[in-house]
Design an enzyme around this catalytic site. Structure first.
Site, PDB file in Angstrom:
ATOM      1  CD  GLN A  42      -3.097   2.777   6.972  1.00  0.00           C
ATOM      2  OE1 GLN A  42      -3.640   3.175   7.989  1.00  0.00           O
ATOM      3  NE2 GLN A  42      -3.776   2.536   5.867  1.00  0.00           N
ATOM      4  CG  ASN A  76      -2.300  11.534   2.757  1.00  0.00           C
ATOM      5  OD1 ASN A  76      -1.817  10.615   2.085  1.00  0.00           O
ATOM      6  ND2 ASN A  76      -1.892  11.784   3.988  1.00  0.00           N
ATOM      7  CE  LYS A  77      -5.072   5.629   4.716  1.00  0.00           C
ATOM      8  NZ  LYS A  77      -6.074   4.752   4.047  1.00  0.00           N
ATOM      9  NE  ARG A 109       0.124   1.416   3.438  1.00  0.00           N
ATOM     10  CZ  ARG A 109       1.019   2.349   3.586  1.00  0.00           C
ATOM     11  NH1 ARG A 109       2.319   2.063   3.574  1.00  0.00           N
ATOM     12  NH2 ARG A 109       0.693   3.608   3.731  1.00  0.00           N
ATOM     13  N   GLY A 110       0.213   2.400  -0.102  1.00  0.00           N
ATOM     14  CA  GLY A 110       0.959   3.632  -0.294  1.00  0.00           C
ATOM     15  C   GLY A 110       1.030   3.872  -1.796  1.00  0.00           C
ATOM     16  CB  ALA A 111       0.152   6.837  -3.836  1.00  0.00           C
ATOM     17  CG  ASP A 140      -3.262   8.005  -1.345  1.00  0.00           C
ATOM     18  OD1 ASP A 140      -3.091   8.534  -0.240  1.00  0.00           O
ATOM     19  OD2 ASP A 140      -2.941   6.826  -1.609  1.00  0.00           O
ATOM     20  NE  ARG A 198      -6.417   0.890  -1.447  1.00  0.00           N
ATOM     21  CZ  ARG A 198      -5.726   1.476  -0.445  1.00  0.00           C
ATOM     22  NH1 ARG A 198      -4.421   1.299  -0.346  1.00  0.00           N
ATOM     23  NH2 ARG A 198      -6.338   2.256   0.427  1.00  0.00           N
TER      24      ARG A 198
END
Ligand code: MRU
Length: 368
Positions: free
Chosen positions: A216, A267-268, A57-59, A257, A100
């Site tokens: 995270q 973002n998150k 995960r993570g862009a 993201d 996603r």
């Protein structure tokens, strides 16, 4: 703590090739911090599942994984006929693209792989397979250079804040670290680059928001920063206001993201709240964004699709027993929010530091 920063980076490589480049080897991030385990995914279903379930995960890391996956899957296509090869490629590409919706790097990386295929339509399928491997590798290598450049710019901001003998308090949200990229992270890159430039780990004190519901910040960012020797505190998300009021935080770095043309940044979930609090207390709030994350086709944050995730992530996922009564609804579970550009002090790209108006600033740097 690892022996050296390089040992540490080696241990937590997010995405690499499996044996014979027949699979993608990832660190399963759902098991961190307790267990460091690598898994190999090779079918399109396994790669899709690994992205969907946040094993990777993570862009930027999602983009690298998708590119590697595309290359190793295409290498297994049993045809020498280009139209047939293209058809099979698009089937896999379109499938992986459904894993996603928010991080634009996924689509960006898959499109780069498709462009490579189309640009070489006159070559043999054996040659195309090699070129796809090379393109996937290039995407990963570029990501390392990109996050390094972001880190250098962020490090410049840290240097401006350095007062002898006092650690700089830095807050971050989610994980935009080495685990989310190919090496330095984006929001963590300024800290890692500071270490490379000879700063002592205790010159910085990083406050990681735990980042409900998937933690995270707690599981990944505080893990990697403390392993790198950096003084780290992990606090609950709802402590941000008091923390900032205390004067401990001098600067905030977050990842993203997808950034719209006007600078609105997804973002998150929780990031926009952090930016609002930071504005209240006058704390500079920087978004660290590889140019691959800037989506000039999306004009404002309104156009960014926000992923909604499984209600169980809130109710029961990290707990021994459900923490919300079974009959209570937890279906409002957006994975991301959008921080309004007006709350962002600057957007750090690998090409330079952008200040508002962002669309002009992006175009000046050649981001189209
Ligand atoms: O749902 P996740 O864990 O993939 O969300 C990750 C983030 O929001 C990161 O901050 C973002 O992808 C930037 S990573 C350099």
């Amino acid at each position: 703590m690892e022996k050296s920063l390089d040992d540490f980076f080696e241990k937590v490589i997010t995405v690499k090739w499996g044996p014979g480049k027949r699979s993608v080897d990832i660190i399963d991030q759902t098991l961190l911090p307790g267990t460091i385990k690598r898994i190999q995914v090779s079918t399109k279903e396994e790669i899709w599942e690994a992205i969907k379930k946040l094993r990777v995960r993570g862009a930027p890391a999602i983009g690298v994984c998708a590119a590697y996956g595309m290359a190793e899957l295409a290498a297994k296509f049993d045809t020498e006929n280009y139209p047939d090869f293209y058809h099979q490629f698009m089937e896999v590409k379109n499938y992986l693209a459904t894993s996603r919706p928010t991080a634009v790097n996924l689509f960006w990386a898959l499109n780069r792989m498709e462009d490579t295929l189309k640009a070489n339509s006159t070559k043999t399928t054996a040659q195309i397979k090699d070129l796809l491997y090379a393109e996937a590798e290039k995407i990963r290598e570029e990501d390392i250079q990109i996050s390094r450049s972001i880190g250098e710019i962020g490090f410049g901001l840290l240097k401006d804040l350095k007062k002898d003998g006092e650690p700089i308090g830095i807050e971050t949200h989610c994980n935009a670290g080495t685990l989310a990229t190919a090496k330095y992270g984006t929001a963590t890159a300024p800290m890692y680059i500071a270490l490379e430039h000879g700063w002592a780990p205790e010159d910085m004190h990083v406050y990681c928001d735990e980042t409900r519901p998937l933690l995270q910040g707690a599981r990944l960012t505080s893990f990697e920063l403390s392993r790198a020797g950096i003084t780290t505190t992990c606090q609950c998300d709802n402590m941000a206001s008091l923390l900032m009021k205390s004067g401990k935080i001098r600067i905030i770095f977050v990842g993203c993201d997808r950034v719209a043309a006007n600078g609105d940044a997804a973002n998150k979930i929780g990031t926009s709240g952090l930016a609002i609090i930071a504005r209240h207390y006058g704390i500079p709030f920087y978004v660290c964004a590889p140019s691959s994350t800037i989506d000039m086709k999306t004009k404002t944050g309104e156009g960014i699709p926000i992923e909604m995730r499984d209600p169980e992530e809130i109710k029961s996922m990290w707990y021994k027993e459900p923490m919300v009564p079974a009959e209570v609804d937890t279906s409002f579970n957006p994975a991301f929010d959008v921080t309004d550009h007006s709350l962002i002090t600057g957007i750090i790209t690998e090409k330079g530091l952008c200040r508002a108006p962002y669309e002009d600033a992006f175009r000046k740097l050649g981001i189209q």
